[in-house]
Design a protein around this motif. Structure first.
Motif, PDB file in Angstrom:
ATOM      1  N   PHE A  54       0.832  -1.199   0.000  1.00 52.41           N
ATOM      2  CA  PHE A  54       0.000   0.000   0.000  1.00 52.41           C
ATOM      3  C   PHE A  54       0.872   1.257   0.000  1.00 52.41           C
ATOM      4  O   PHE A  54       0.606   2.199  -0.755  1.00 52.41           O
ATOM      5  CB  PHE A  54      -0.940   0.004   1.202  1.00 52.41           C
ATOM      6  N   ILE A  55       1.912   1.276   0.808  1.00 50.35           N
ATOM      7  CA  ILE A  55       2.822   2.435   0.826  1.00 50.35           C
ATOM      8  C   ILE A  55       3.491   2.595  -0.532  1.00 50.35           C
ATOM      9  O   ILE A  55       3.632   3.707  -1.039  1.00 50.35           O
ATOM     10  CB  ILE A  55       3.860   2.288   1.959  1.00 50.35           C
ATOM     11  N   TRP A  56       3.875   1.478  -1.150  1.00 57.11           N
ATOM     12  CA  TRP A  56       4.508   1.540  -2.470  1.00 57.11           C
ATOM     13  C   TRP A  56       3.546   2.106  -3.519  1.00 57.11           C
ATOM     14  O   TRP A  56       3.921   2.954  -4.315  1.00 57.11           O
ATOM     15  CB  TRP A  56       5.004   0.159  -2.896  1.00 57.11           C
ATOM     16  N   VAL A  57       2.303   1.642  -3.515  1.00 59.18           N
ATOM     17  CA  VAL A  57       1.346   2.109  -4.514  1.00 59.18           C
ATOM     18  C   VAL A  57       1.004   3.588  -4.295  1.00 59.18           C
ATOM     19  O   VAL A  57       0.857   4.344  -5.255  1.00 59.18           O
ATOM     20  CB  VAL A  57       0.085   1.216  -4.568  1.00 59.18           C
ATOM     21  N   VAL A  58       0.934   4.026  -3.051  1.00 61.83           N
ATOM     22  CA  VAL A  58       0.692   5.447  -2.772  1.00 61.83           C
ATOM     23  C   VAL A  58       1.883   6.282  -3.241  1.00 61.83           C
ATOM     24  O   VAL A  58       1.714   7.352  -3.826  1.00 61.83           O
ATOM     25  CB  VAL A  58       0.392   5.674  -1.276  1.00 61.83           C
ATOM     26  N   TYR A  59       3.088   5.782  -3.020  1.00 62.23           N
ATOM     27  CA  TYR A  59       4.292   6.461  -3.501  1.00 62.23           C
ATOM     28  C   TYR A  59       4.277   6.593  -5.028  1.00 62.23           C
ATOM     29  O   TYR A  59       4.551   7.674  -5.571  1.00 62.23           O
ATOM     30  CB  TYR A  59       5.529   5.691  -3.028  1.00 62.23           C
ATOM     31  N   TYR A 106      -4.980  18.393  -1.428  1.00 61.74           N
ATOM     32  CA  TYR A 106      -5.440  17.949  -2.743  1.00 61.74           C
ATOM     33  C   TYR A 106      -4.671  16.702  -3.182  1.00 61.74           C
ATOM     34  O   TYR A 106      -5.246  15.754  -3.707  1.00 61.74           O
ATOM     35  CB  TYR A 106      -5.276  19.078  -3.760  1.00 61.74           C
ATOM     36  N   THR A 107      -3.378  16.707  -2.940  1.00 65.18           N
ATOM     37  CA  THR A 107      -2.558  15.539  -3.278  1.00 65.18           C
ATOM     38  C   THR A 107      -2.943  14.349  -2.416  1.00 65.18           C
ATOM     39  O   THR A 107      -3.121  13.240  -2.923  1.00 65.18           O
ATOM     40  CB  THR A 107      -1.066  15.870  -3.082  1.00 65.18           C
ATOM     41  N   LEU A 108      -3.097  14.568  -1.121  1.00 64.03           N
ATOM     42  CA  LEU A 108      -3.439  13.487  -0.204  1.00 64.03           C
ATOM     43  C   LEU A 108      -4.784  12.859  -0.552  1.00 64.03           C
ATOM     44  O   LEU A 108      -4.946  11.645  -0.474  1.00 64.03           O
ATOM     45  CB  LEU A 108      -3.459  14.013   1.230  1.00 64.03           C
ATOM     46  N   LEU A 109      -5.717  13.668  -0.981  1.00 63.10           N
ATOM     47  CA  LEU A 109      -7.032  13.159  -1.372  1.00 63.10           C
ATOM     48  C   LEU A 109      -6.928  12.211  -2.567  1.00 63.10           C
ATOM     49  O   LEU A 109      -7.626  11.214  -2.629  1.00 63.10           O
ATOM     50  CB  LEU A 109      -7.957  14.329  -1.722  1.00 63.10           C
ATOM     51  N   HIS A 110      -6.037  12.496  -3.493  1.00 64.35           N
ATOM     52  CA  HIS A 110      -5.972  11.737  -4.736  1.00 64.35           C
ATOM     53  C   HIS A 110      -5.072  10.510  -4.705  1.00 64.35           C
ATOM     54  O   HIS A 110      -5.278   9.588  -5.483  1.00 64.35           O
ATOM     55  CB  HIS A 110      -5.555  12.659  -5.883  1.00 64.35           C
ATOM     56  N   VAL A 111      -4.068  10.460  -3.852  1.00 67.38           N
ATOM     57  CA  VAL A 111      -3.119   9.347  -3.912  1.00 67.38           C
ATOM     58  C   VAL A 111      -3.688   8.025  -3.398  1.00 67.38           C
ATOM     59  O   VAL A 111      -3.073   6.988  -3.600  1.00 67.38           O
ATOM     60  CB  VAL A 111      -1.781   9.656  -3.198  1.00 67.38           C
ATOM     61  N   PHE A 112      -4.841   8.049  -2.766  1.00 70.29           N
ATOM     62  CA  PHE A 112      -5.444   6.798  -2.305  1.00 70.29           C
ATOM     63  C   PHE A 112      -6.250   6.116  -3.399  1.00 70.29           C
ATOM     64  O   PHE A 112      -6.682   4.983  -3.241  1.00 70.29           O
ATOM     65  CB  PHE A 112      -6.321   7.047  -1.077  1.00 70.29           C
ATOM     66  N   PHE A 113      -6.447   6.789  -4.496  1.00 71.94           N
ATOM     67  CA  PHE A 113      -7.201   6.245  -5.618  1.00 71.94           C
ATOM     68  C   PHE A 113      -6.320   6.282  -6.854  1.00 71.94           C
ATOM     69  O   PHE A 113      -5.255   6.879  -6.854  1.00 71.94           O
ATOM     70  CB  PHE A 113      -8.482   7.055  -5.839  1.00 71.94           C
ATOM     71  N   THR A 114      -6.757   5.651  -7.917  1.00 71.09           N
ATOM     72  CA  THR A 114      -5.987   5.666  -9.151  1.00 71.09           C
ATOM     73  C   THR A 114      -5.833   7.098  -9.628  1.00 71.09           C
ATOM     74  O   THR A 114      -6.815   7.835  -9.702  1.00 71.09           O
ATOM     75  CB  THR A 114      -6.682   4.806 -10.215  1.00 71.09           C
ATOM     76  N   THR A 115      -4.617   7.499  -9.929  1.00 72.87           N
ATOM     77  CA  THR A 115      -4.364   8.888 -10.308  1.00 72.87           C
ATOM     78  C   THR A 115      -3.789   8.983 -11.712  1.00 72.87           C
ATOM     79  O   THR A 115      -3.148   8.063 -12.203  1.00 72.87           O
ATOM     80  CB  THR A 115      -3.353   9.557  -9.347  1.00 72.87           C
ATOM     81  N   THR A 116      -4.030  10.117 -12.312  1.00 75.43           N
ATOM     82  CA  THR A 116      -3.409  10.481 -13.578  1.00 75.43           C
ATOM     83  C   THR A 116      -3.106  11.970 -13.515  1.00 75.43           C
ATOM     84  O   THR A 116      -3.573  12.674 -12.615  1.00 75.43           O
ATOM     85  CB  THR A 116      -4.326  10.201 -14.785  1.00 75.43           C
ATOM     86  N   VAL A 117      -2.337  12.440 -14.476  1.00 71.28           N
ATOM     87  CA  VAL A 117      -1.975  13.857 -14.512  1.00 71.28           C
ATOM     88  C   VAL A 117      -3.221  14.735 -14.641  1.00 71.28           C
ATOM     89  O   VAL A 117      -3.289  15.810 -14.060  1.00 71.28           O
ATOM     90  CB  VAL A 117      -0.984  14.122 -15.667  1.00 71.28           C
TER      91      VAL A 117
END
Length: 178
Positions: free
Chosen positions: A95-100, A157-168
């Motif tokens: 989980f930490i790796w995927v958030v990173y 804003y970053t913290l909200l998005h890193v728990f889900f699939t992200t794109t630019v």
């Protein structure tokens, strides 16, 4: 406004819910598809997995997705949350790796999956202002009281998005502040 939804949910699903049952389901689905081994693989290698006849969505859906879709909506919502939280608890290192990886994908200069001309266009735009914004963040530490609200906006804003699939493209709404 709330009473009709509660009555509808009780009549249709046999339980009361003060919001439409689908609303929390969407959050649960997003977390379910973002916290699994398939999401980890997708964040690590991206579109390189895709072969002939495979849709991009097929490679990121969990293995038990078909079973989850067969459940009634209230049970599906509960199943999604249990599976995602269970995966996080069982795999804190993954989980930490995927958030990173999502943090990197969220703030990178160009999309992970892009054609050469798209990367050049992205670097010609965000490739100019993102490094300057990063420099500005480091230089603004001396005036922390004046800049803390803006920095908190970027962090939240970053913290909200890193728990889900992200794109630019999910970063685009905050770009004017940068």
């Amino acid at each position: 406004i709330i009473t009709p939804w509660s009555l509808r949910n009780h009549h249709r699903y046999g339980q009361y819910s003060i919001v439409p049952i689908y609303a929390p389901h969407a959050l649960g689905f997003s977390l379910y598809t973002a916290c699994c081994d398939e999401a980890l693989l997708n964040e690590t290698v991206g579109d390189n997995l895709k072969g002939p006849g495979i849709k991009p969505i097929d490679q990121i859906l969990p293995a038990d997705y078909a079973y989850a879709q067969s459940l009634p909506l209230p049970e599906r919502k509960k199943y999604y949350m249990e599976k995602s939280i269970g995966w996080i608890k069982a795999n804190p290192d993954k989980f930490i790796w995927v958030v990173y990886k999502r943090l990197i994908h969220f703030w990178r200069l160009y999309p992970m999956i892009a054609h050469k001309w798209e990367k050049i266009a992205a670097i010609a735009t965000s490739g100019l202002y993102l490094p300057l914004a990063a420099l500005g963040v480091f230089l603004s530490t001396a005036a922390f009281k004046k800049t803390s609200l803006l920095l908190a906006l970027f962090a939240s804003y970053t913290l909200l998005h890193v728990f889900f699939t992200t794109t630019v493209r999910y970063r685009v709404p905050i770009d004017p502040f940068i």
